[in-house]
Motif scaffolding. Structure first.
Motif, PDB file in Angstrom:
ATOM      1  N   VAL A  74       0.858  -1.187   0.000  1.00  0.00           N
ATOM      2  CA  VAL A  74       0.000   0.000   0.000  1.00  0.00           C
ATOM      3  C   VAL A  74       0.897   1.241   0.000  1.00  0.00           C
ATOM      4  O   VAL A  74       1.803   1.336   0.842  1.00  0.00           O
ATOM      5  N   PRO A  75       0.668   2.207  -0.933  1.00  0.00           N
ATOM      6  CA  PRO A  75       1.509   3.418  -0.919  1.00  0.00           C
ATOM      7  C   PRO A  75       1.259   4.266   0.330  1.00  0.00           C
ATOM      8  O   PRO A  75       0.116   4.365   0.796  1.00  0.00           O
ATOM      9  N   LEU A  76       2.330   4.835   0.902  1.00  0.00           N
ATOM     10  CA  LEU A  76       2.193   5.735   2.053  1.00  0.00           C
ATOM     11  C   LEU A  76       2.074   7.164   1.542  1.00  0.00           C
ATOM     12  O   LEU A  76       2.341   7.432   0.370  1.00  0.00           O
ATOM     13  N   THR A  77       1.741   8.100   2.437  1.00  0.00           N
ATOM     14  CA  THR A  77       1.516   9.472   1.980  1.00  0.00           C
ATOM     15  C   THR A  77       2.817  10.140   1.548  1.00  0.00           C
ATOM     16  O   THR A  77       2.833  10.917   0.613  1.00  0.00           O
TER      17      THR A  77
ATOM     18  N   SER B 220       3.890   0.642   2.439  1.00  0.00           N
ATOM     19  CA  SER B 220       3.715  -0.264   3.570  1.00  0.00           C
ATOM     20  C   SER B 220       3.546  -1.661   2.967  1.00  0.00           C
ATOM     21  O   SER B 220       2.731  -1.860   2.074  1.00  0.00           O
ATOM     22  N   VAL B 221       4.340  -2.609   3.455  1.00  0.00           N
ATOM     23  CA  VAL B 221       4.292  -3.976   2.921  1.00  0.00           C
ATOM     24  C   VAL B 221       3.906  -4.917   4.063  1.00  0.00           C
ATOM     25  O   VAL B 221       4.435  -4.814   5.176  1.00  0.00           O
ATOM     26  N   ALA B 222       2.975  -5.839   3.810  1.00  0.00           N
ATOM     27  CA  ALA B 222       2.541  -6.786   4.846  1.00  0.00           C
ATOM     28  C   ALA B 222       2.471  -8.186   4.256  1.00  0.00           C
ATOM     29  O   ALA B 222       2.088  -8.366   3.098  1.00  0.00           O
ATOM     30  N   SER B 223       2.861  -9.162   5.072  1.00  0.00           N
ATOM     31  CA  SER B 223       2.776 -10.538   4.593  1.00  0.00           C
ATOM     32  C   SER B 223       2.737 -11.516   5.769  1.00  0.00           C
ATOM     33  O   SER B 223       3.052 -11.150   6.899  1.00  0.00           O
ATOM     34  N   VAL B 224       2.366 -12.750   5.486  1.00  0.00           N
ATOM     35  CA  VAL B 224       2.364 -13.817   6.497  1.00  0.00           C
ATOM     36  C   VAL B 224       3.585 -14.700   6.236  1.00  0.00           C
ATOM     37  O   VAL B 224       3.825 -15.104   5.102  1.00  0.00           O
ATOM     38  N   VAL B 225       4.351 -14.931   7.299  1.00  0.00           N
ATOM     39  CA  VAL B 225       5.621 -15.656   7.154  1.00  0.00           C
ATOM     40  C   VAL B 225       5.642 -16.823   8.156  1.00  0.00           C
ATOM     41  O   VAL B 225       5.113 -16.698   9.268  1.00  0.00           O
TER      42      VAL B 225
END
Ligand code: AMP
Length: 280
Positions: A236-239, A245-250
């Motif tokens: 998701v782009p930040l302002t 912002s990067v999110a994942s399940v590890v």
């Protein structure tokens, strides 16, 4: 049968606390302070039954409880038909055949004619019968490991996790009779239940972590290589300019390797969060 689903869990021993913990994480709200045999959940039509771990297969088989949490070794030993709905990843141990360290025996075939002390006589009898090895089982409820010293047996078959208790008692493992861990069991013909979904979601989540980080645009490609996630990571782009912002399940077991790689690739403000429940 009433609309209430009963789940039987061990009232003491090493499977007791992890079973309570699992049901609470699954979303059941119930008391454990009163030490009552049976406790109603406050938020669902579920009753938690606190009983001996070795009685649970029989209680589930007889439909006194529709589900149970107990050791796979005890399910085998009970010899009644139940369904293993899922393995739960705790209470891991092995039923191990062992002899005194001074014994010349090195293989299970050499157990022929021996007296074998065990807390699992049915399993042990079946194991040796299957192999055509004739032994005399000596059934003991506890302190199996001292039986050779007391000369009430020539060998033992006992539960071990690390193996250190056997070593302390001067015993040498010869073979594994059975691998065990805690499991959720039901009757073979049980209908699907929300309990199964809730417990499965906790078991799946335990081995995973949610990783969240900030990263510049030119680091995204490398980060995607490090954490492909179940599918692709969420980006998701930040302002502020060029940051994401990067999110994942590890996998929890991979974290030691993944974190330094993410930092190296240019990620910052990296957060690692536990996941309560996960339905893949
Ligand atoms: P407990 O009530 O603590 O004697 O243990 C009951 C169950 O815990 C056993 O039947 C096994 O399924 C499991 N267990 C896990 N690790 C061990 C271990 N090292 N020794 C004995 N039981 C174990």
């Amino acid at each position: 049968m009433t609309d209430t689903t009963r789940i039987a869990i061990p009232n003491k021993g090493r499977l007791s606390d992890p079973s309570v913990d699992l049901l609470r994480k699954a979303g059941l709200v119930f008391e454990t302070s009163s030490r009552a045999l049976s406790v109603p959940a406050r938020n669902m039509p579920v009753e938690v039954l606190f009983v001996r771990a070795d009685d649970i297969p029989e209680l589930v088989h007889d439909n006194v409880a529709q589900f149970g949490i107990t050791g796979l070794d005890l399910v085998t030993e009970a010899g009644v038909e139940t369904r293993v709905v899922m393995e739960l990843g705790f209470g891991r141990c092995r039923l191990t055949a062992a002899v005194d360290e001074s014994s010349p025996i090195t293989s299970i075939e050499e157990f022929e004619g021996l007296r074998v002390a065990t807390s699992h006589p049915v399993t042990v009898c079946d194991f040796f019968t299957d192999k055509g090895i004739d032994v005399t089982t000596v059934a003991l409820k506890g302190s199996v490991e001292v039986a050779p010293k007391l000369d009430i047996a020539d060998a033992i078959v006992d539960l071990v996790s690390s193996g250190s208790t056997m070593m302390i008692n001067g015993l040498r493992p010869v073979a594994t009779v059975l691998e065990s861990q805690a499991a959720l069991i039901s009757r073979p013909d049980a209908d699907p239940s929300p309990i199964t979904t809730m417990v499965r979601a906790v078991v799946a989540a335990k081995r995973k972590r949610y990783v969240l980080m900030n990263a510049p645009a030119d680091a995204i490609g490398a980060i995607e290589q490090i954490i492909p996630g179940a599918e692709a990571p969420t980006i998701v782009p930040l302002t502020h300019d060029g940051m994401y912002s990067v999110a994942s399940v590890v996998d929890a077991d991979e974290m030691w390797k993944v974190l330094p790689e993410l930092e190296e690739a240019g990620a910052s403000a990296i957060l690692v969060l536990p996941i309560q429940q996960m339905i893949p």
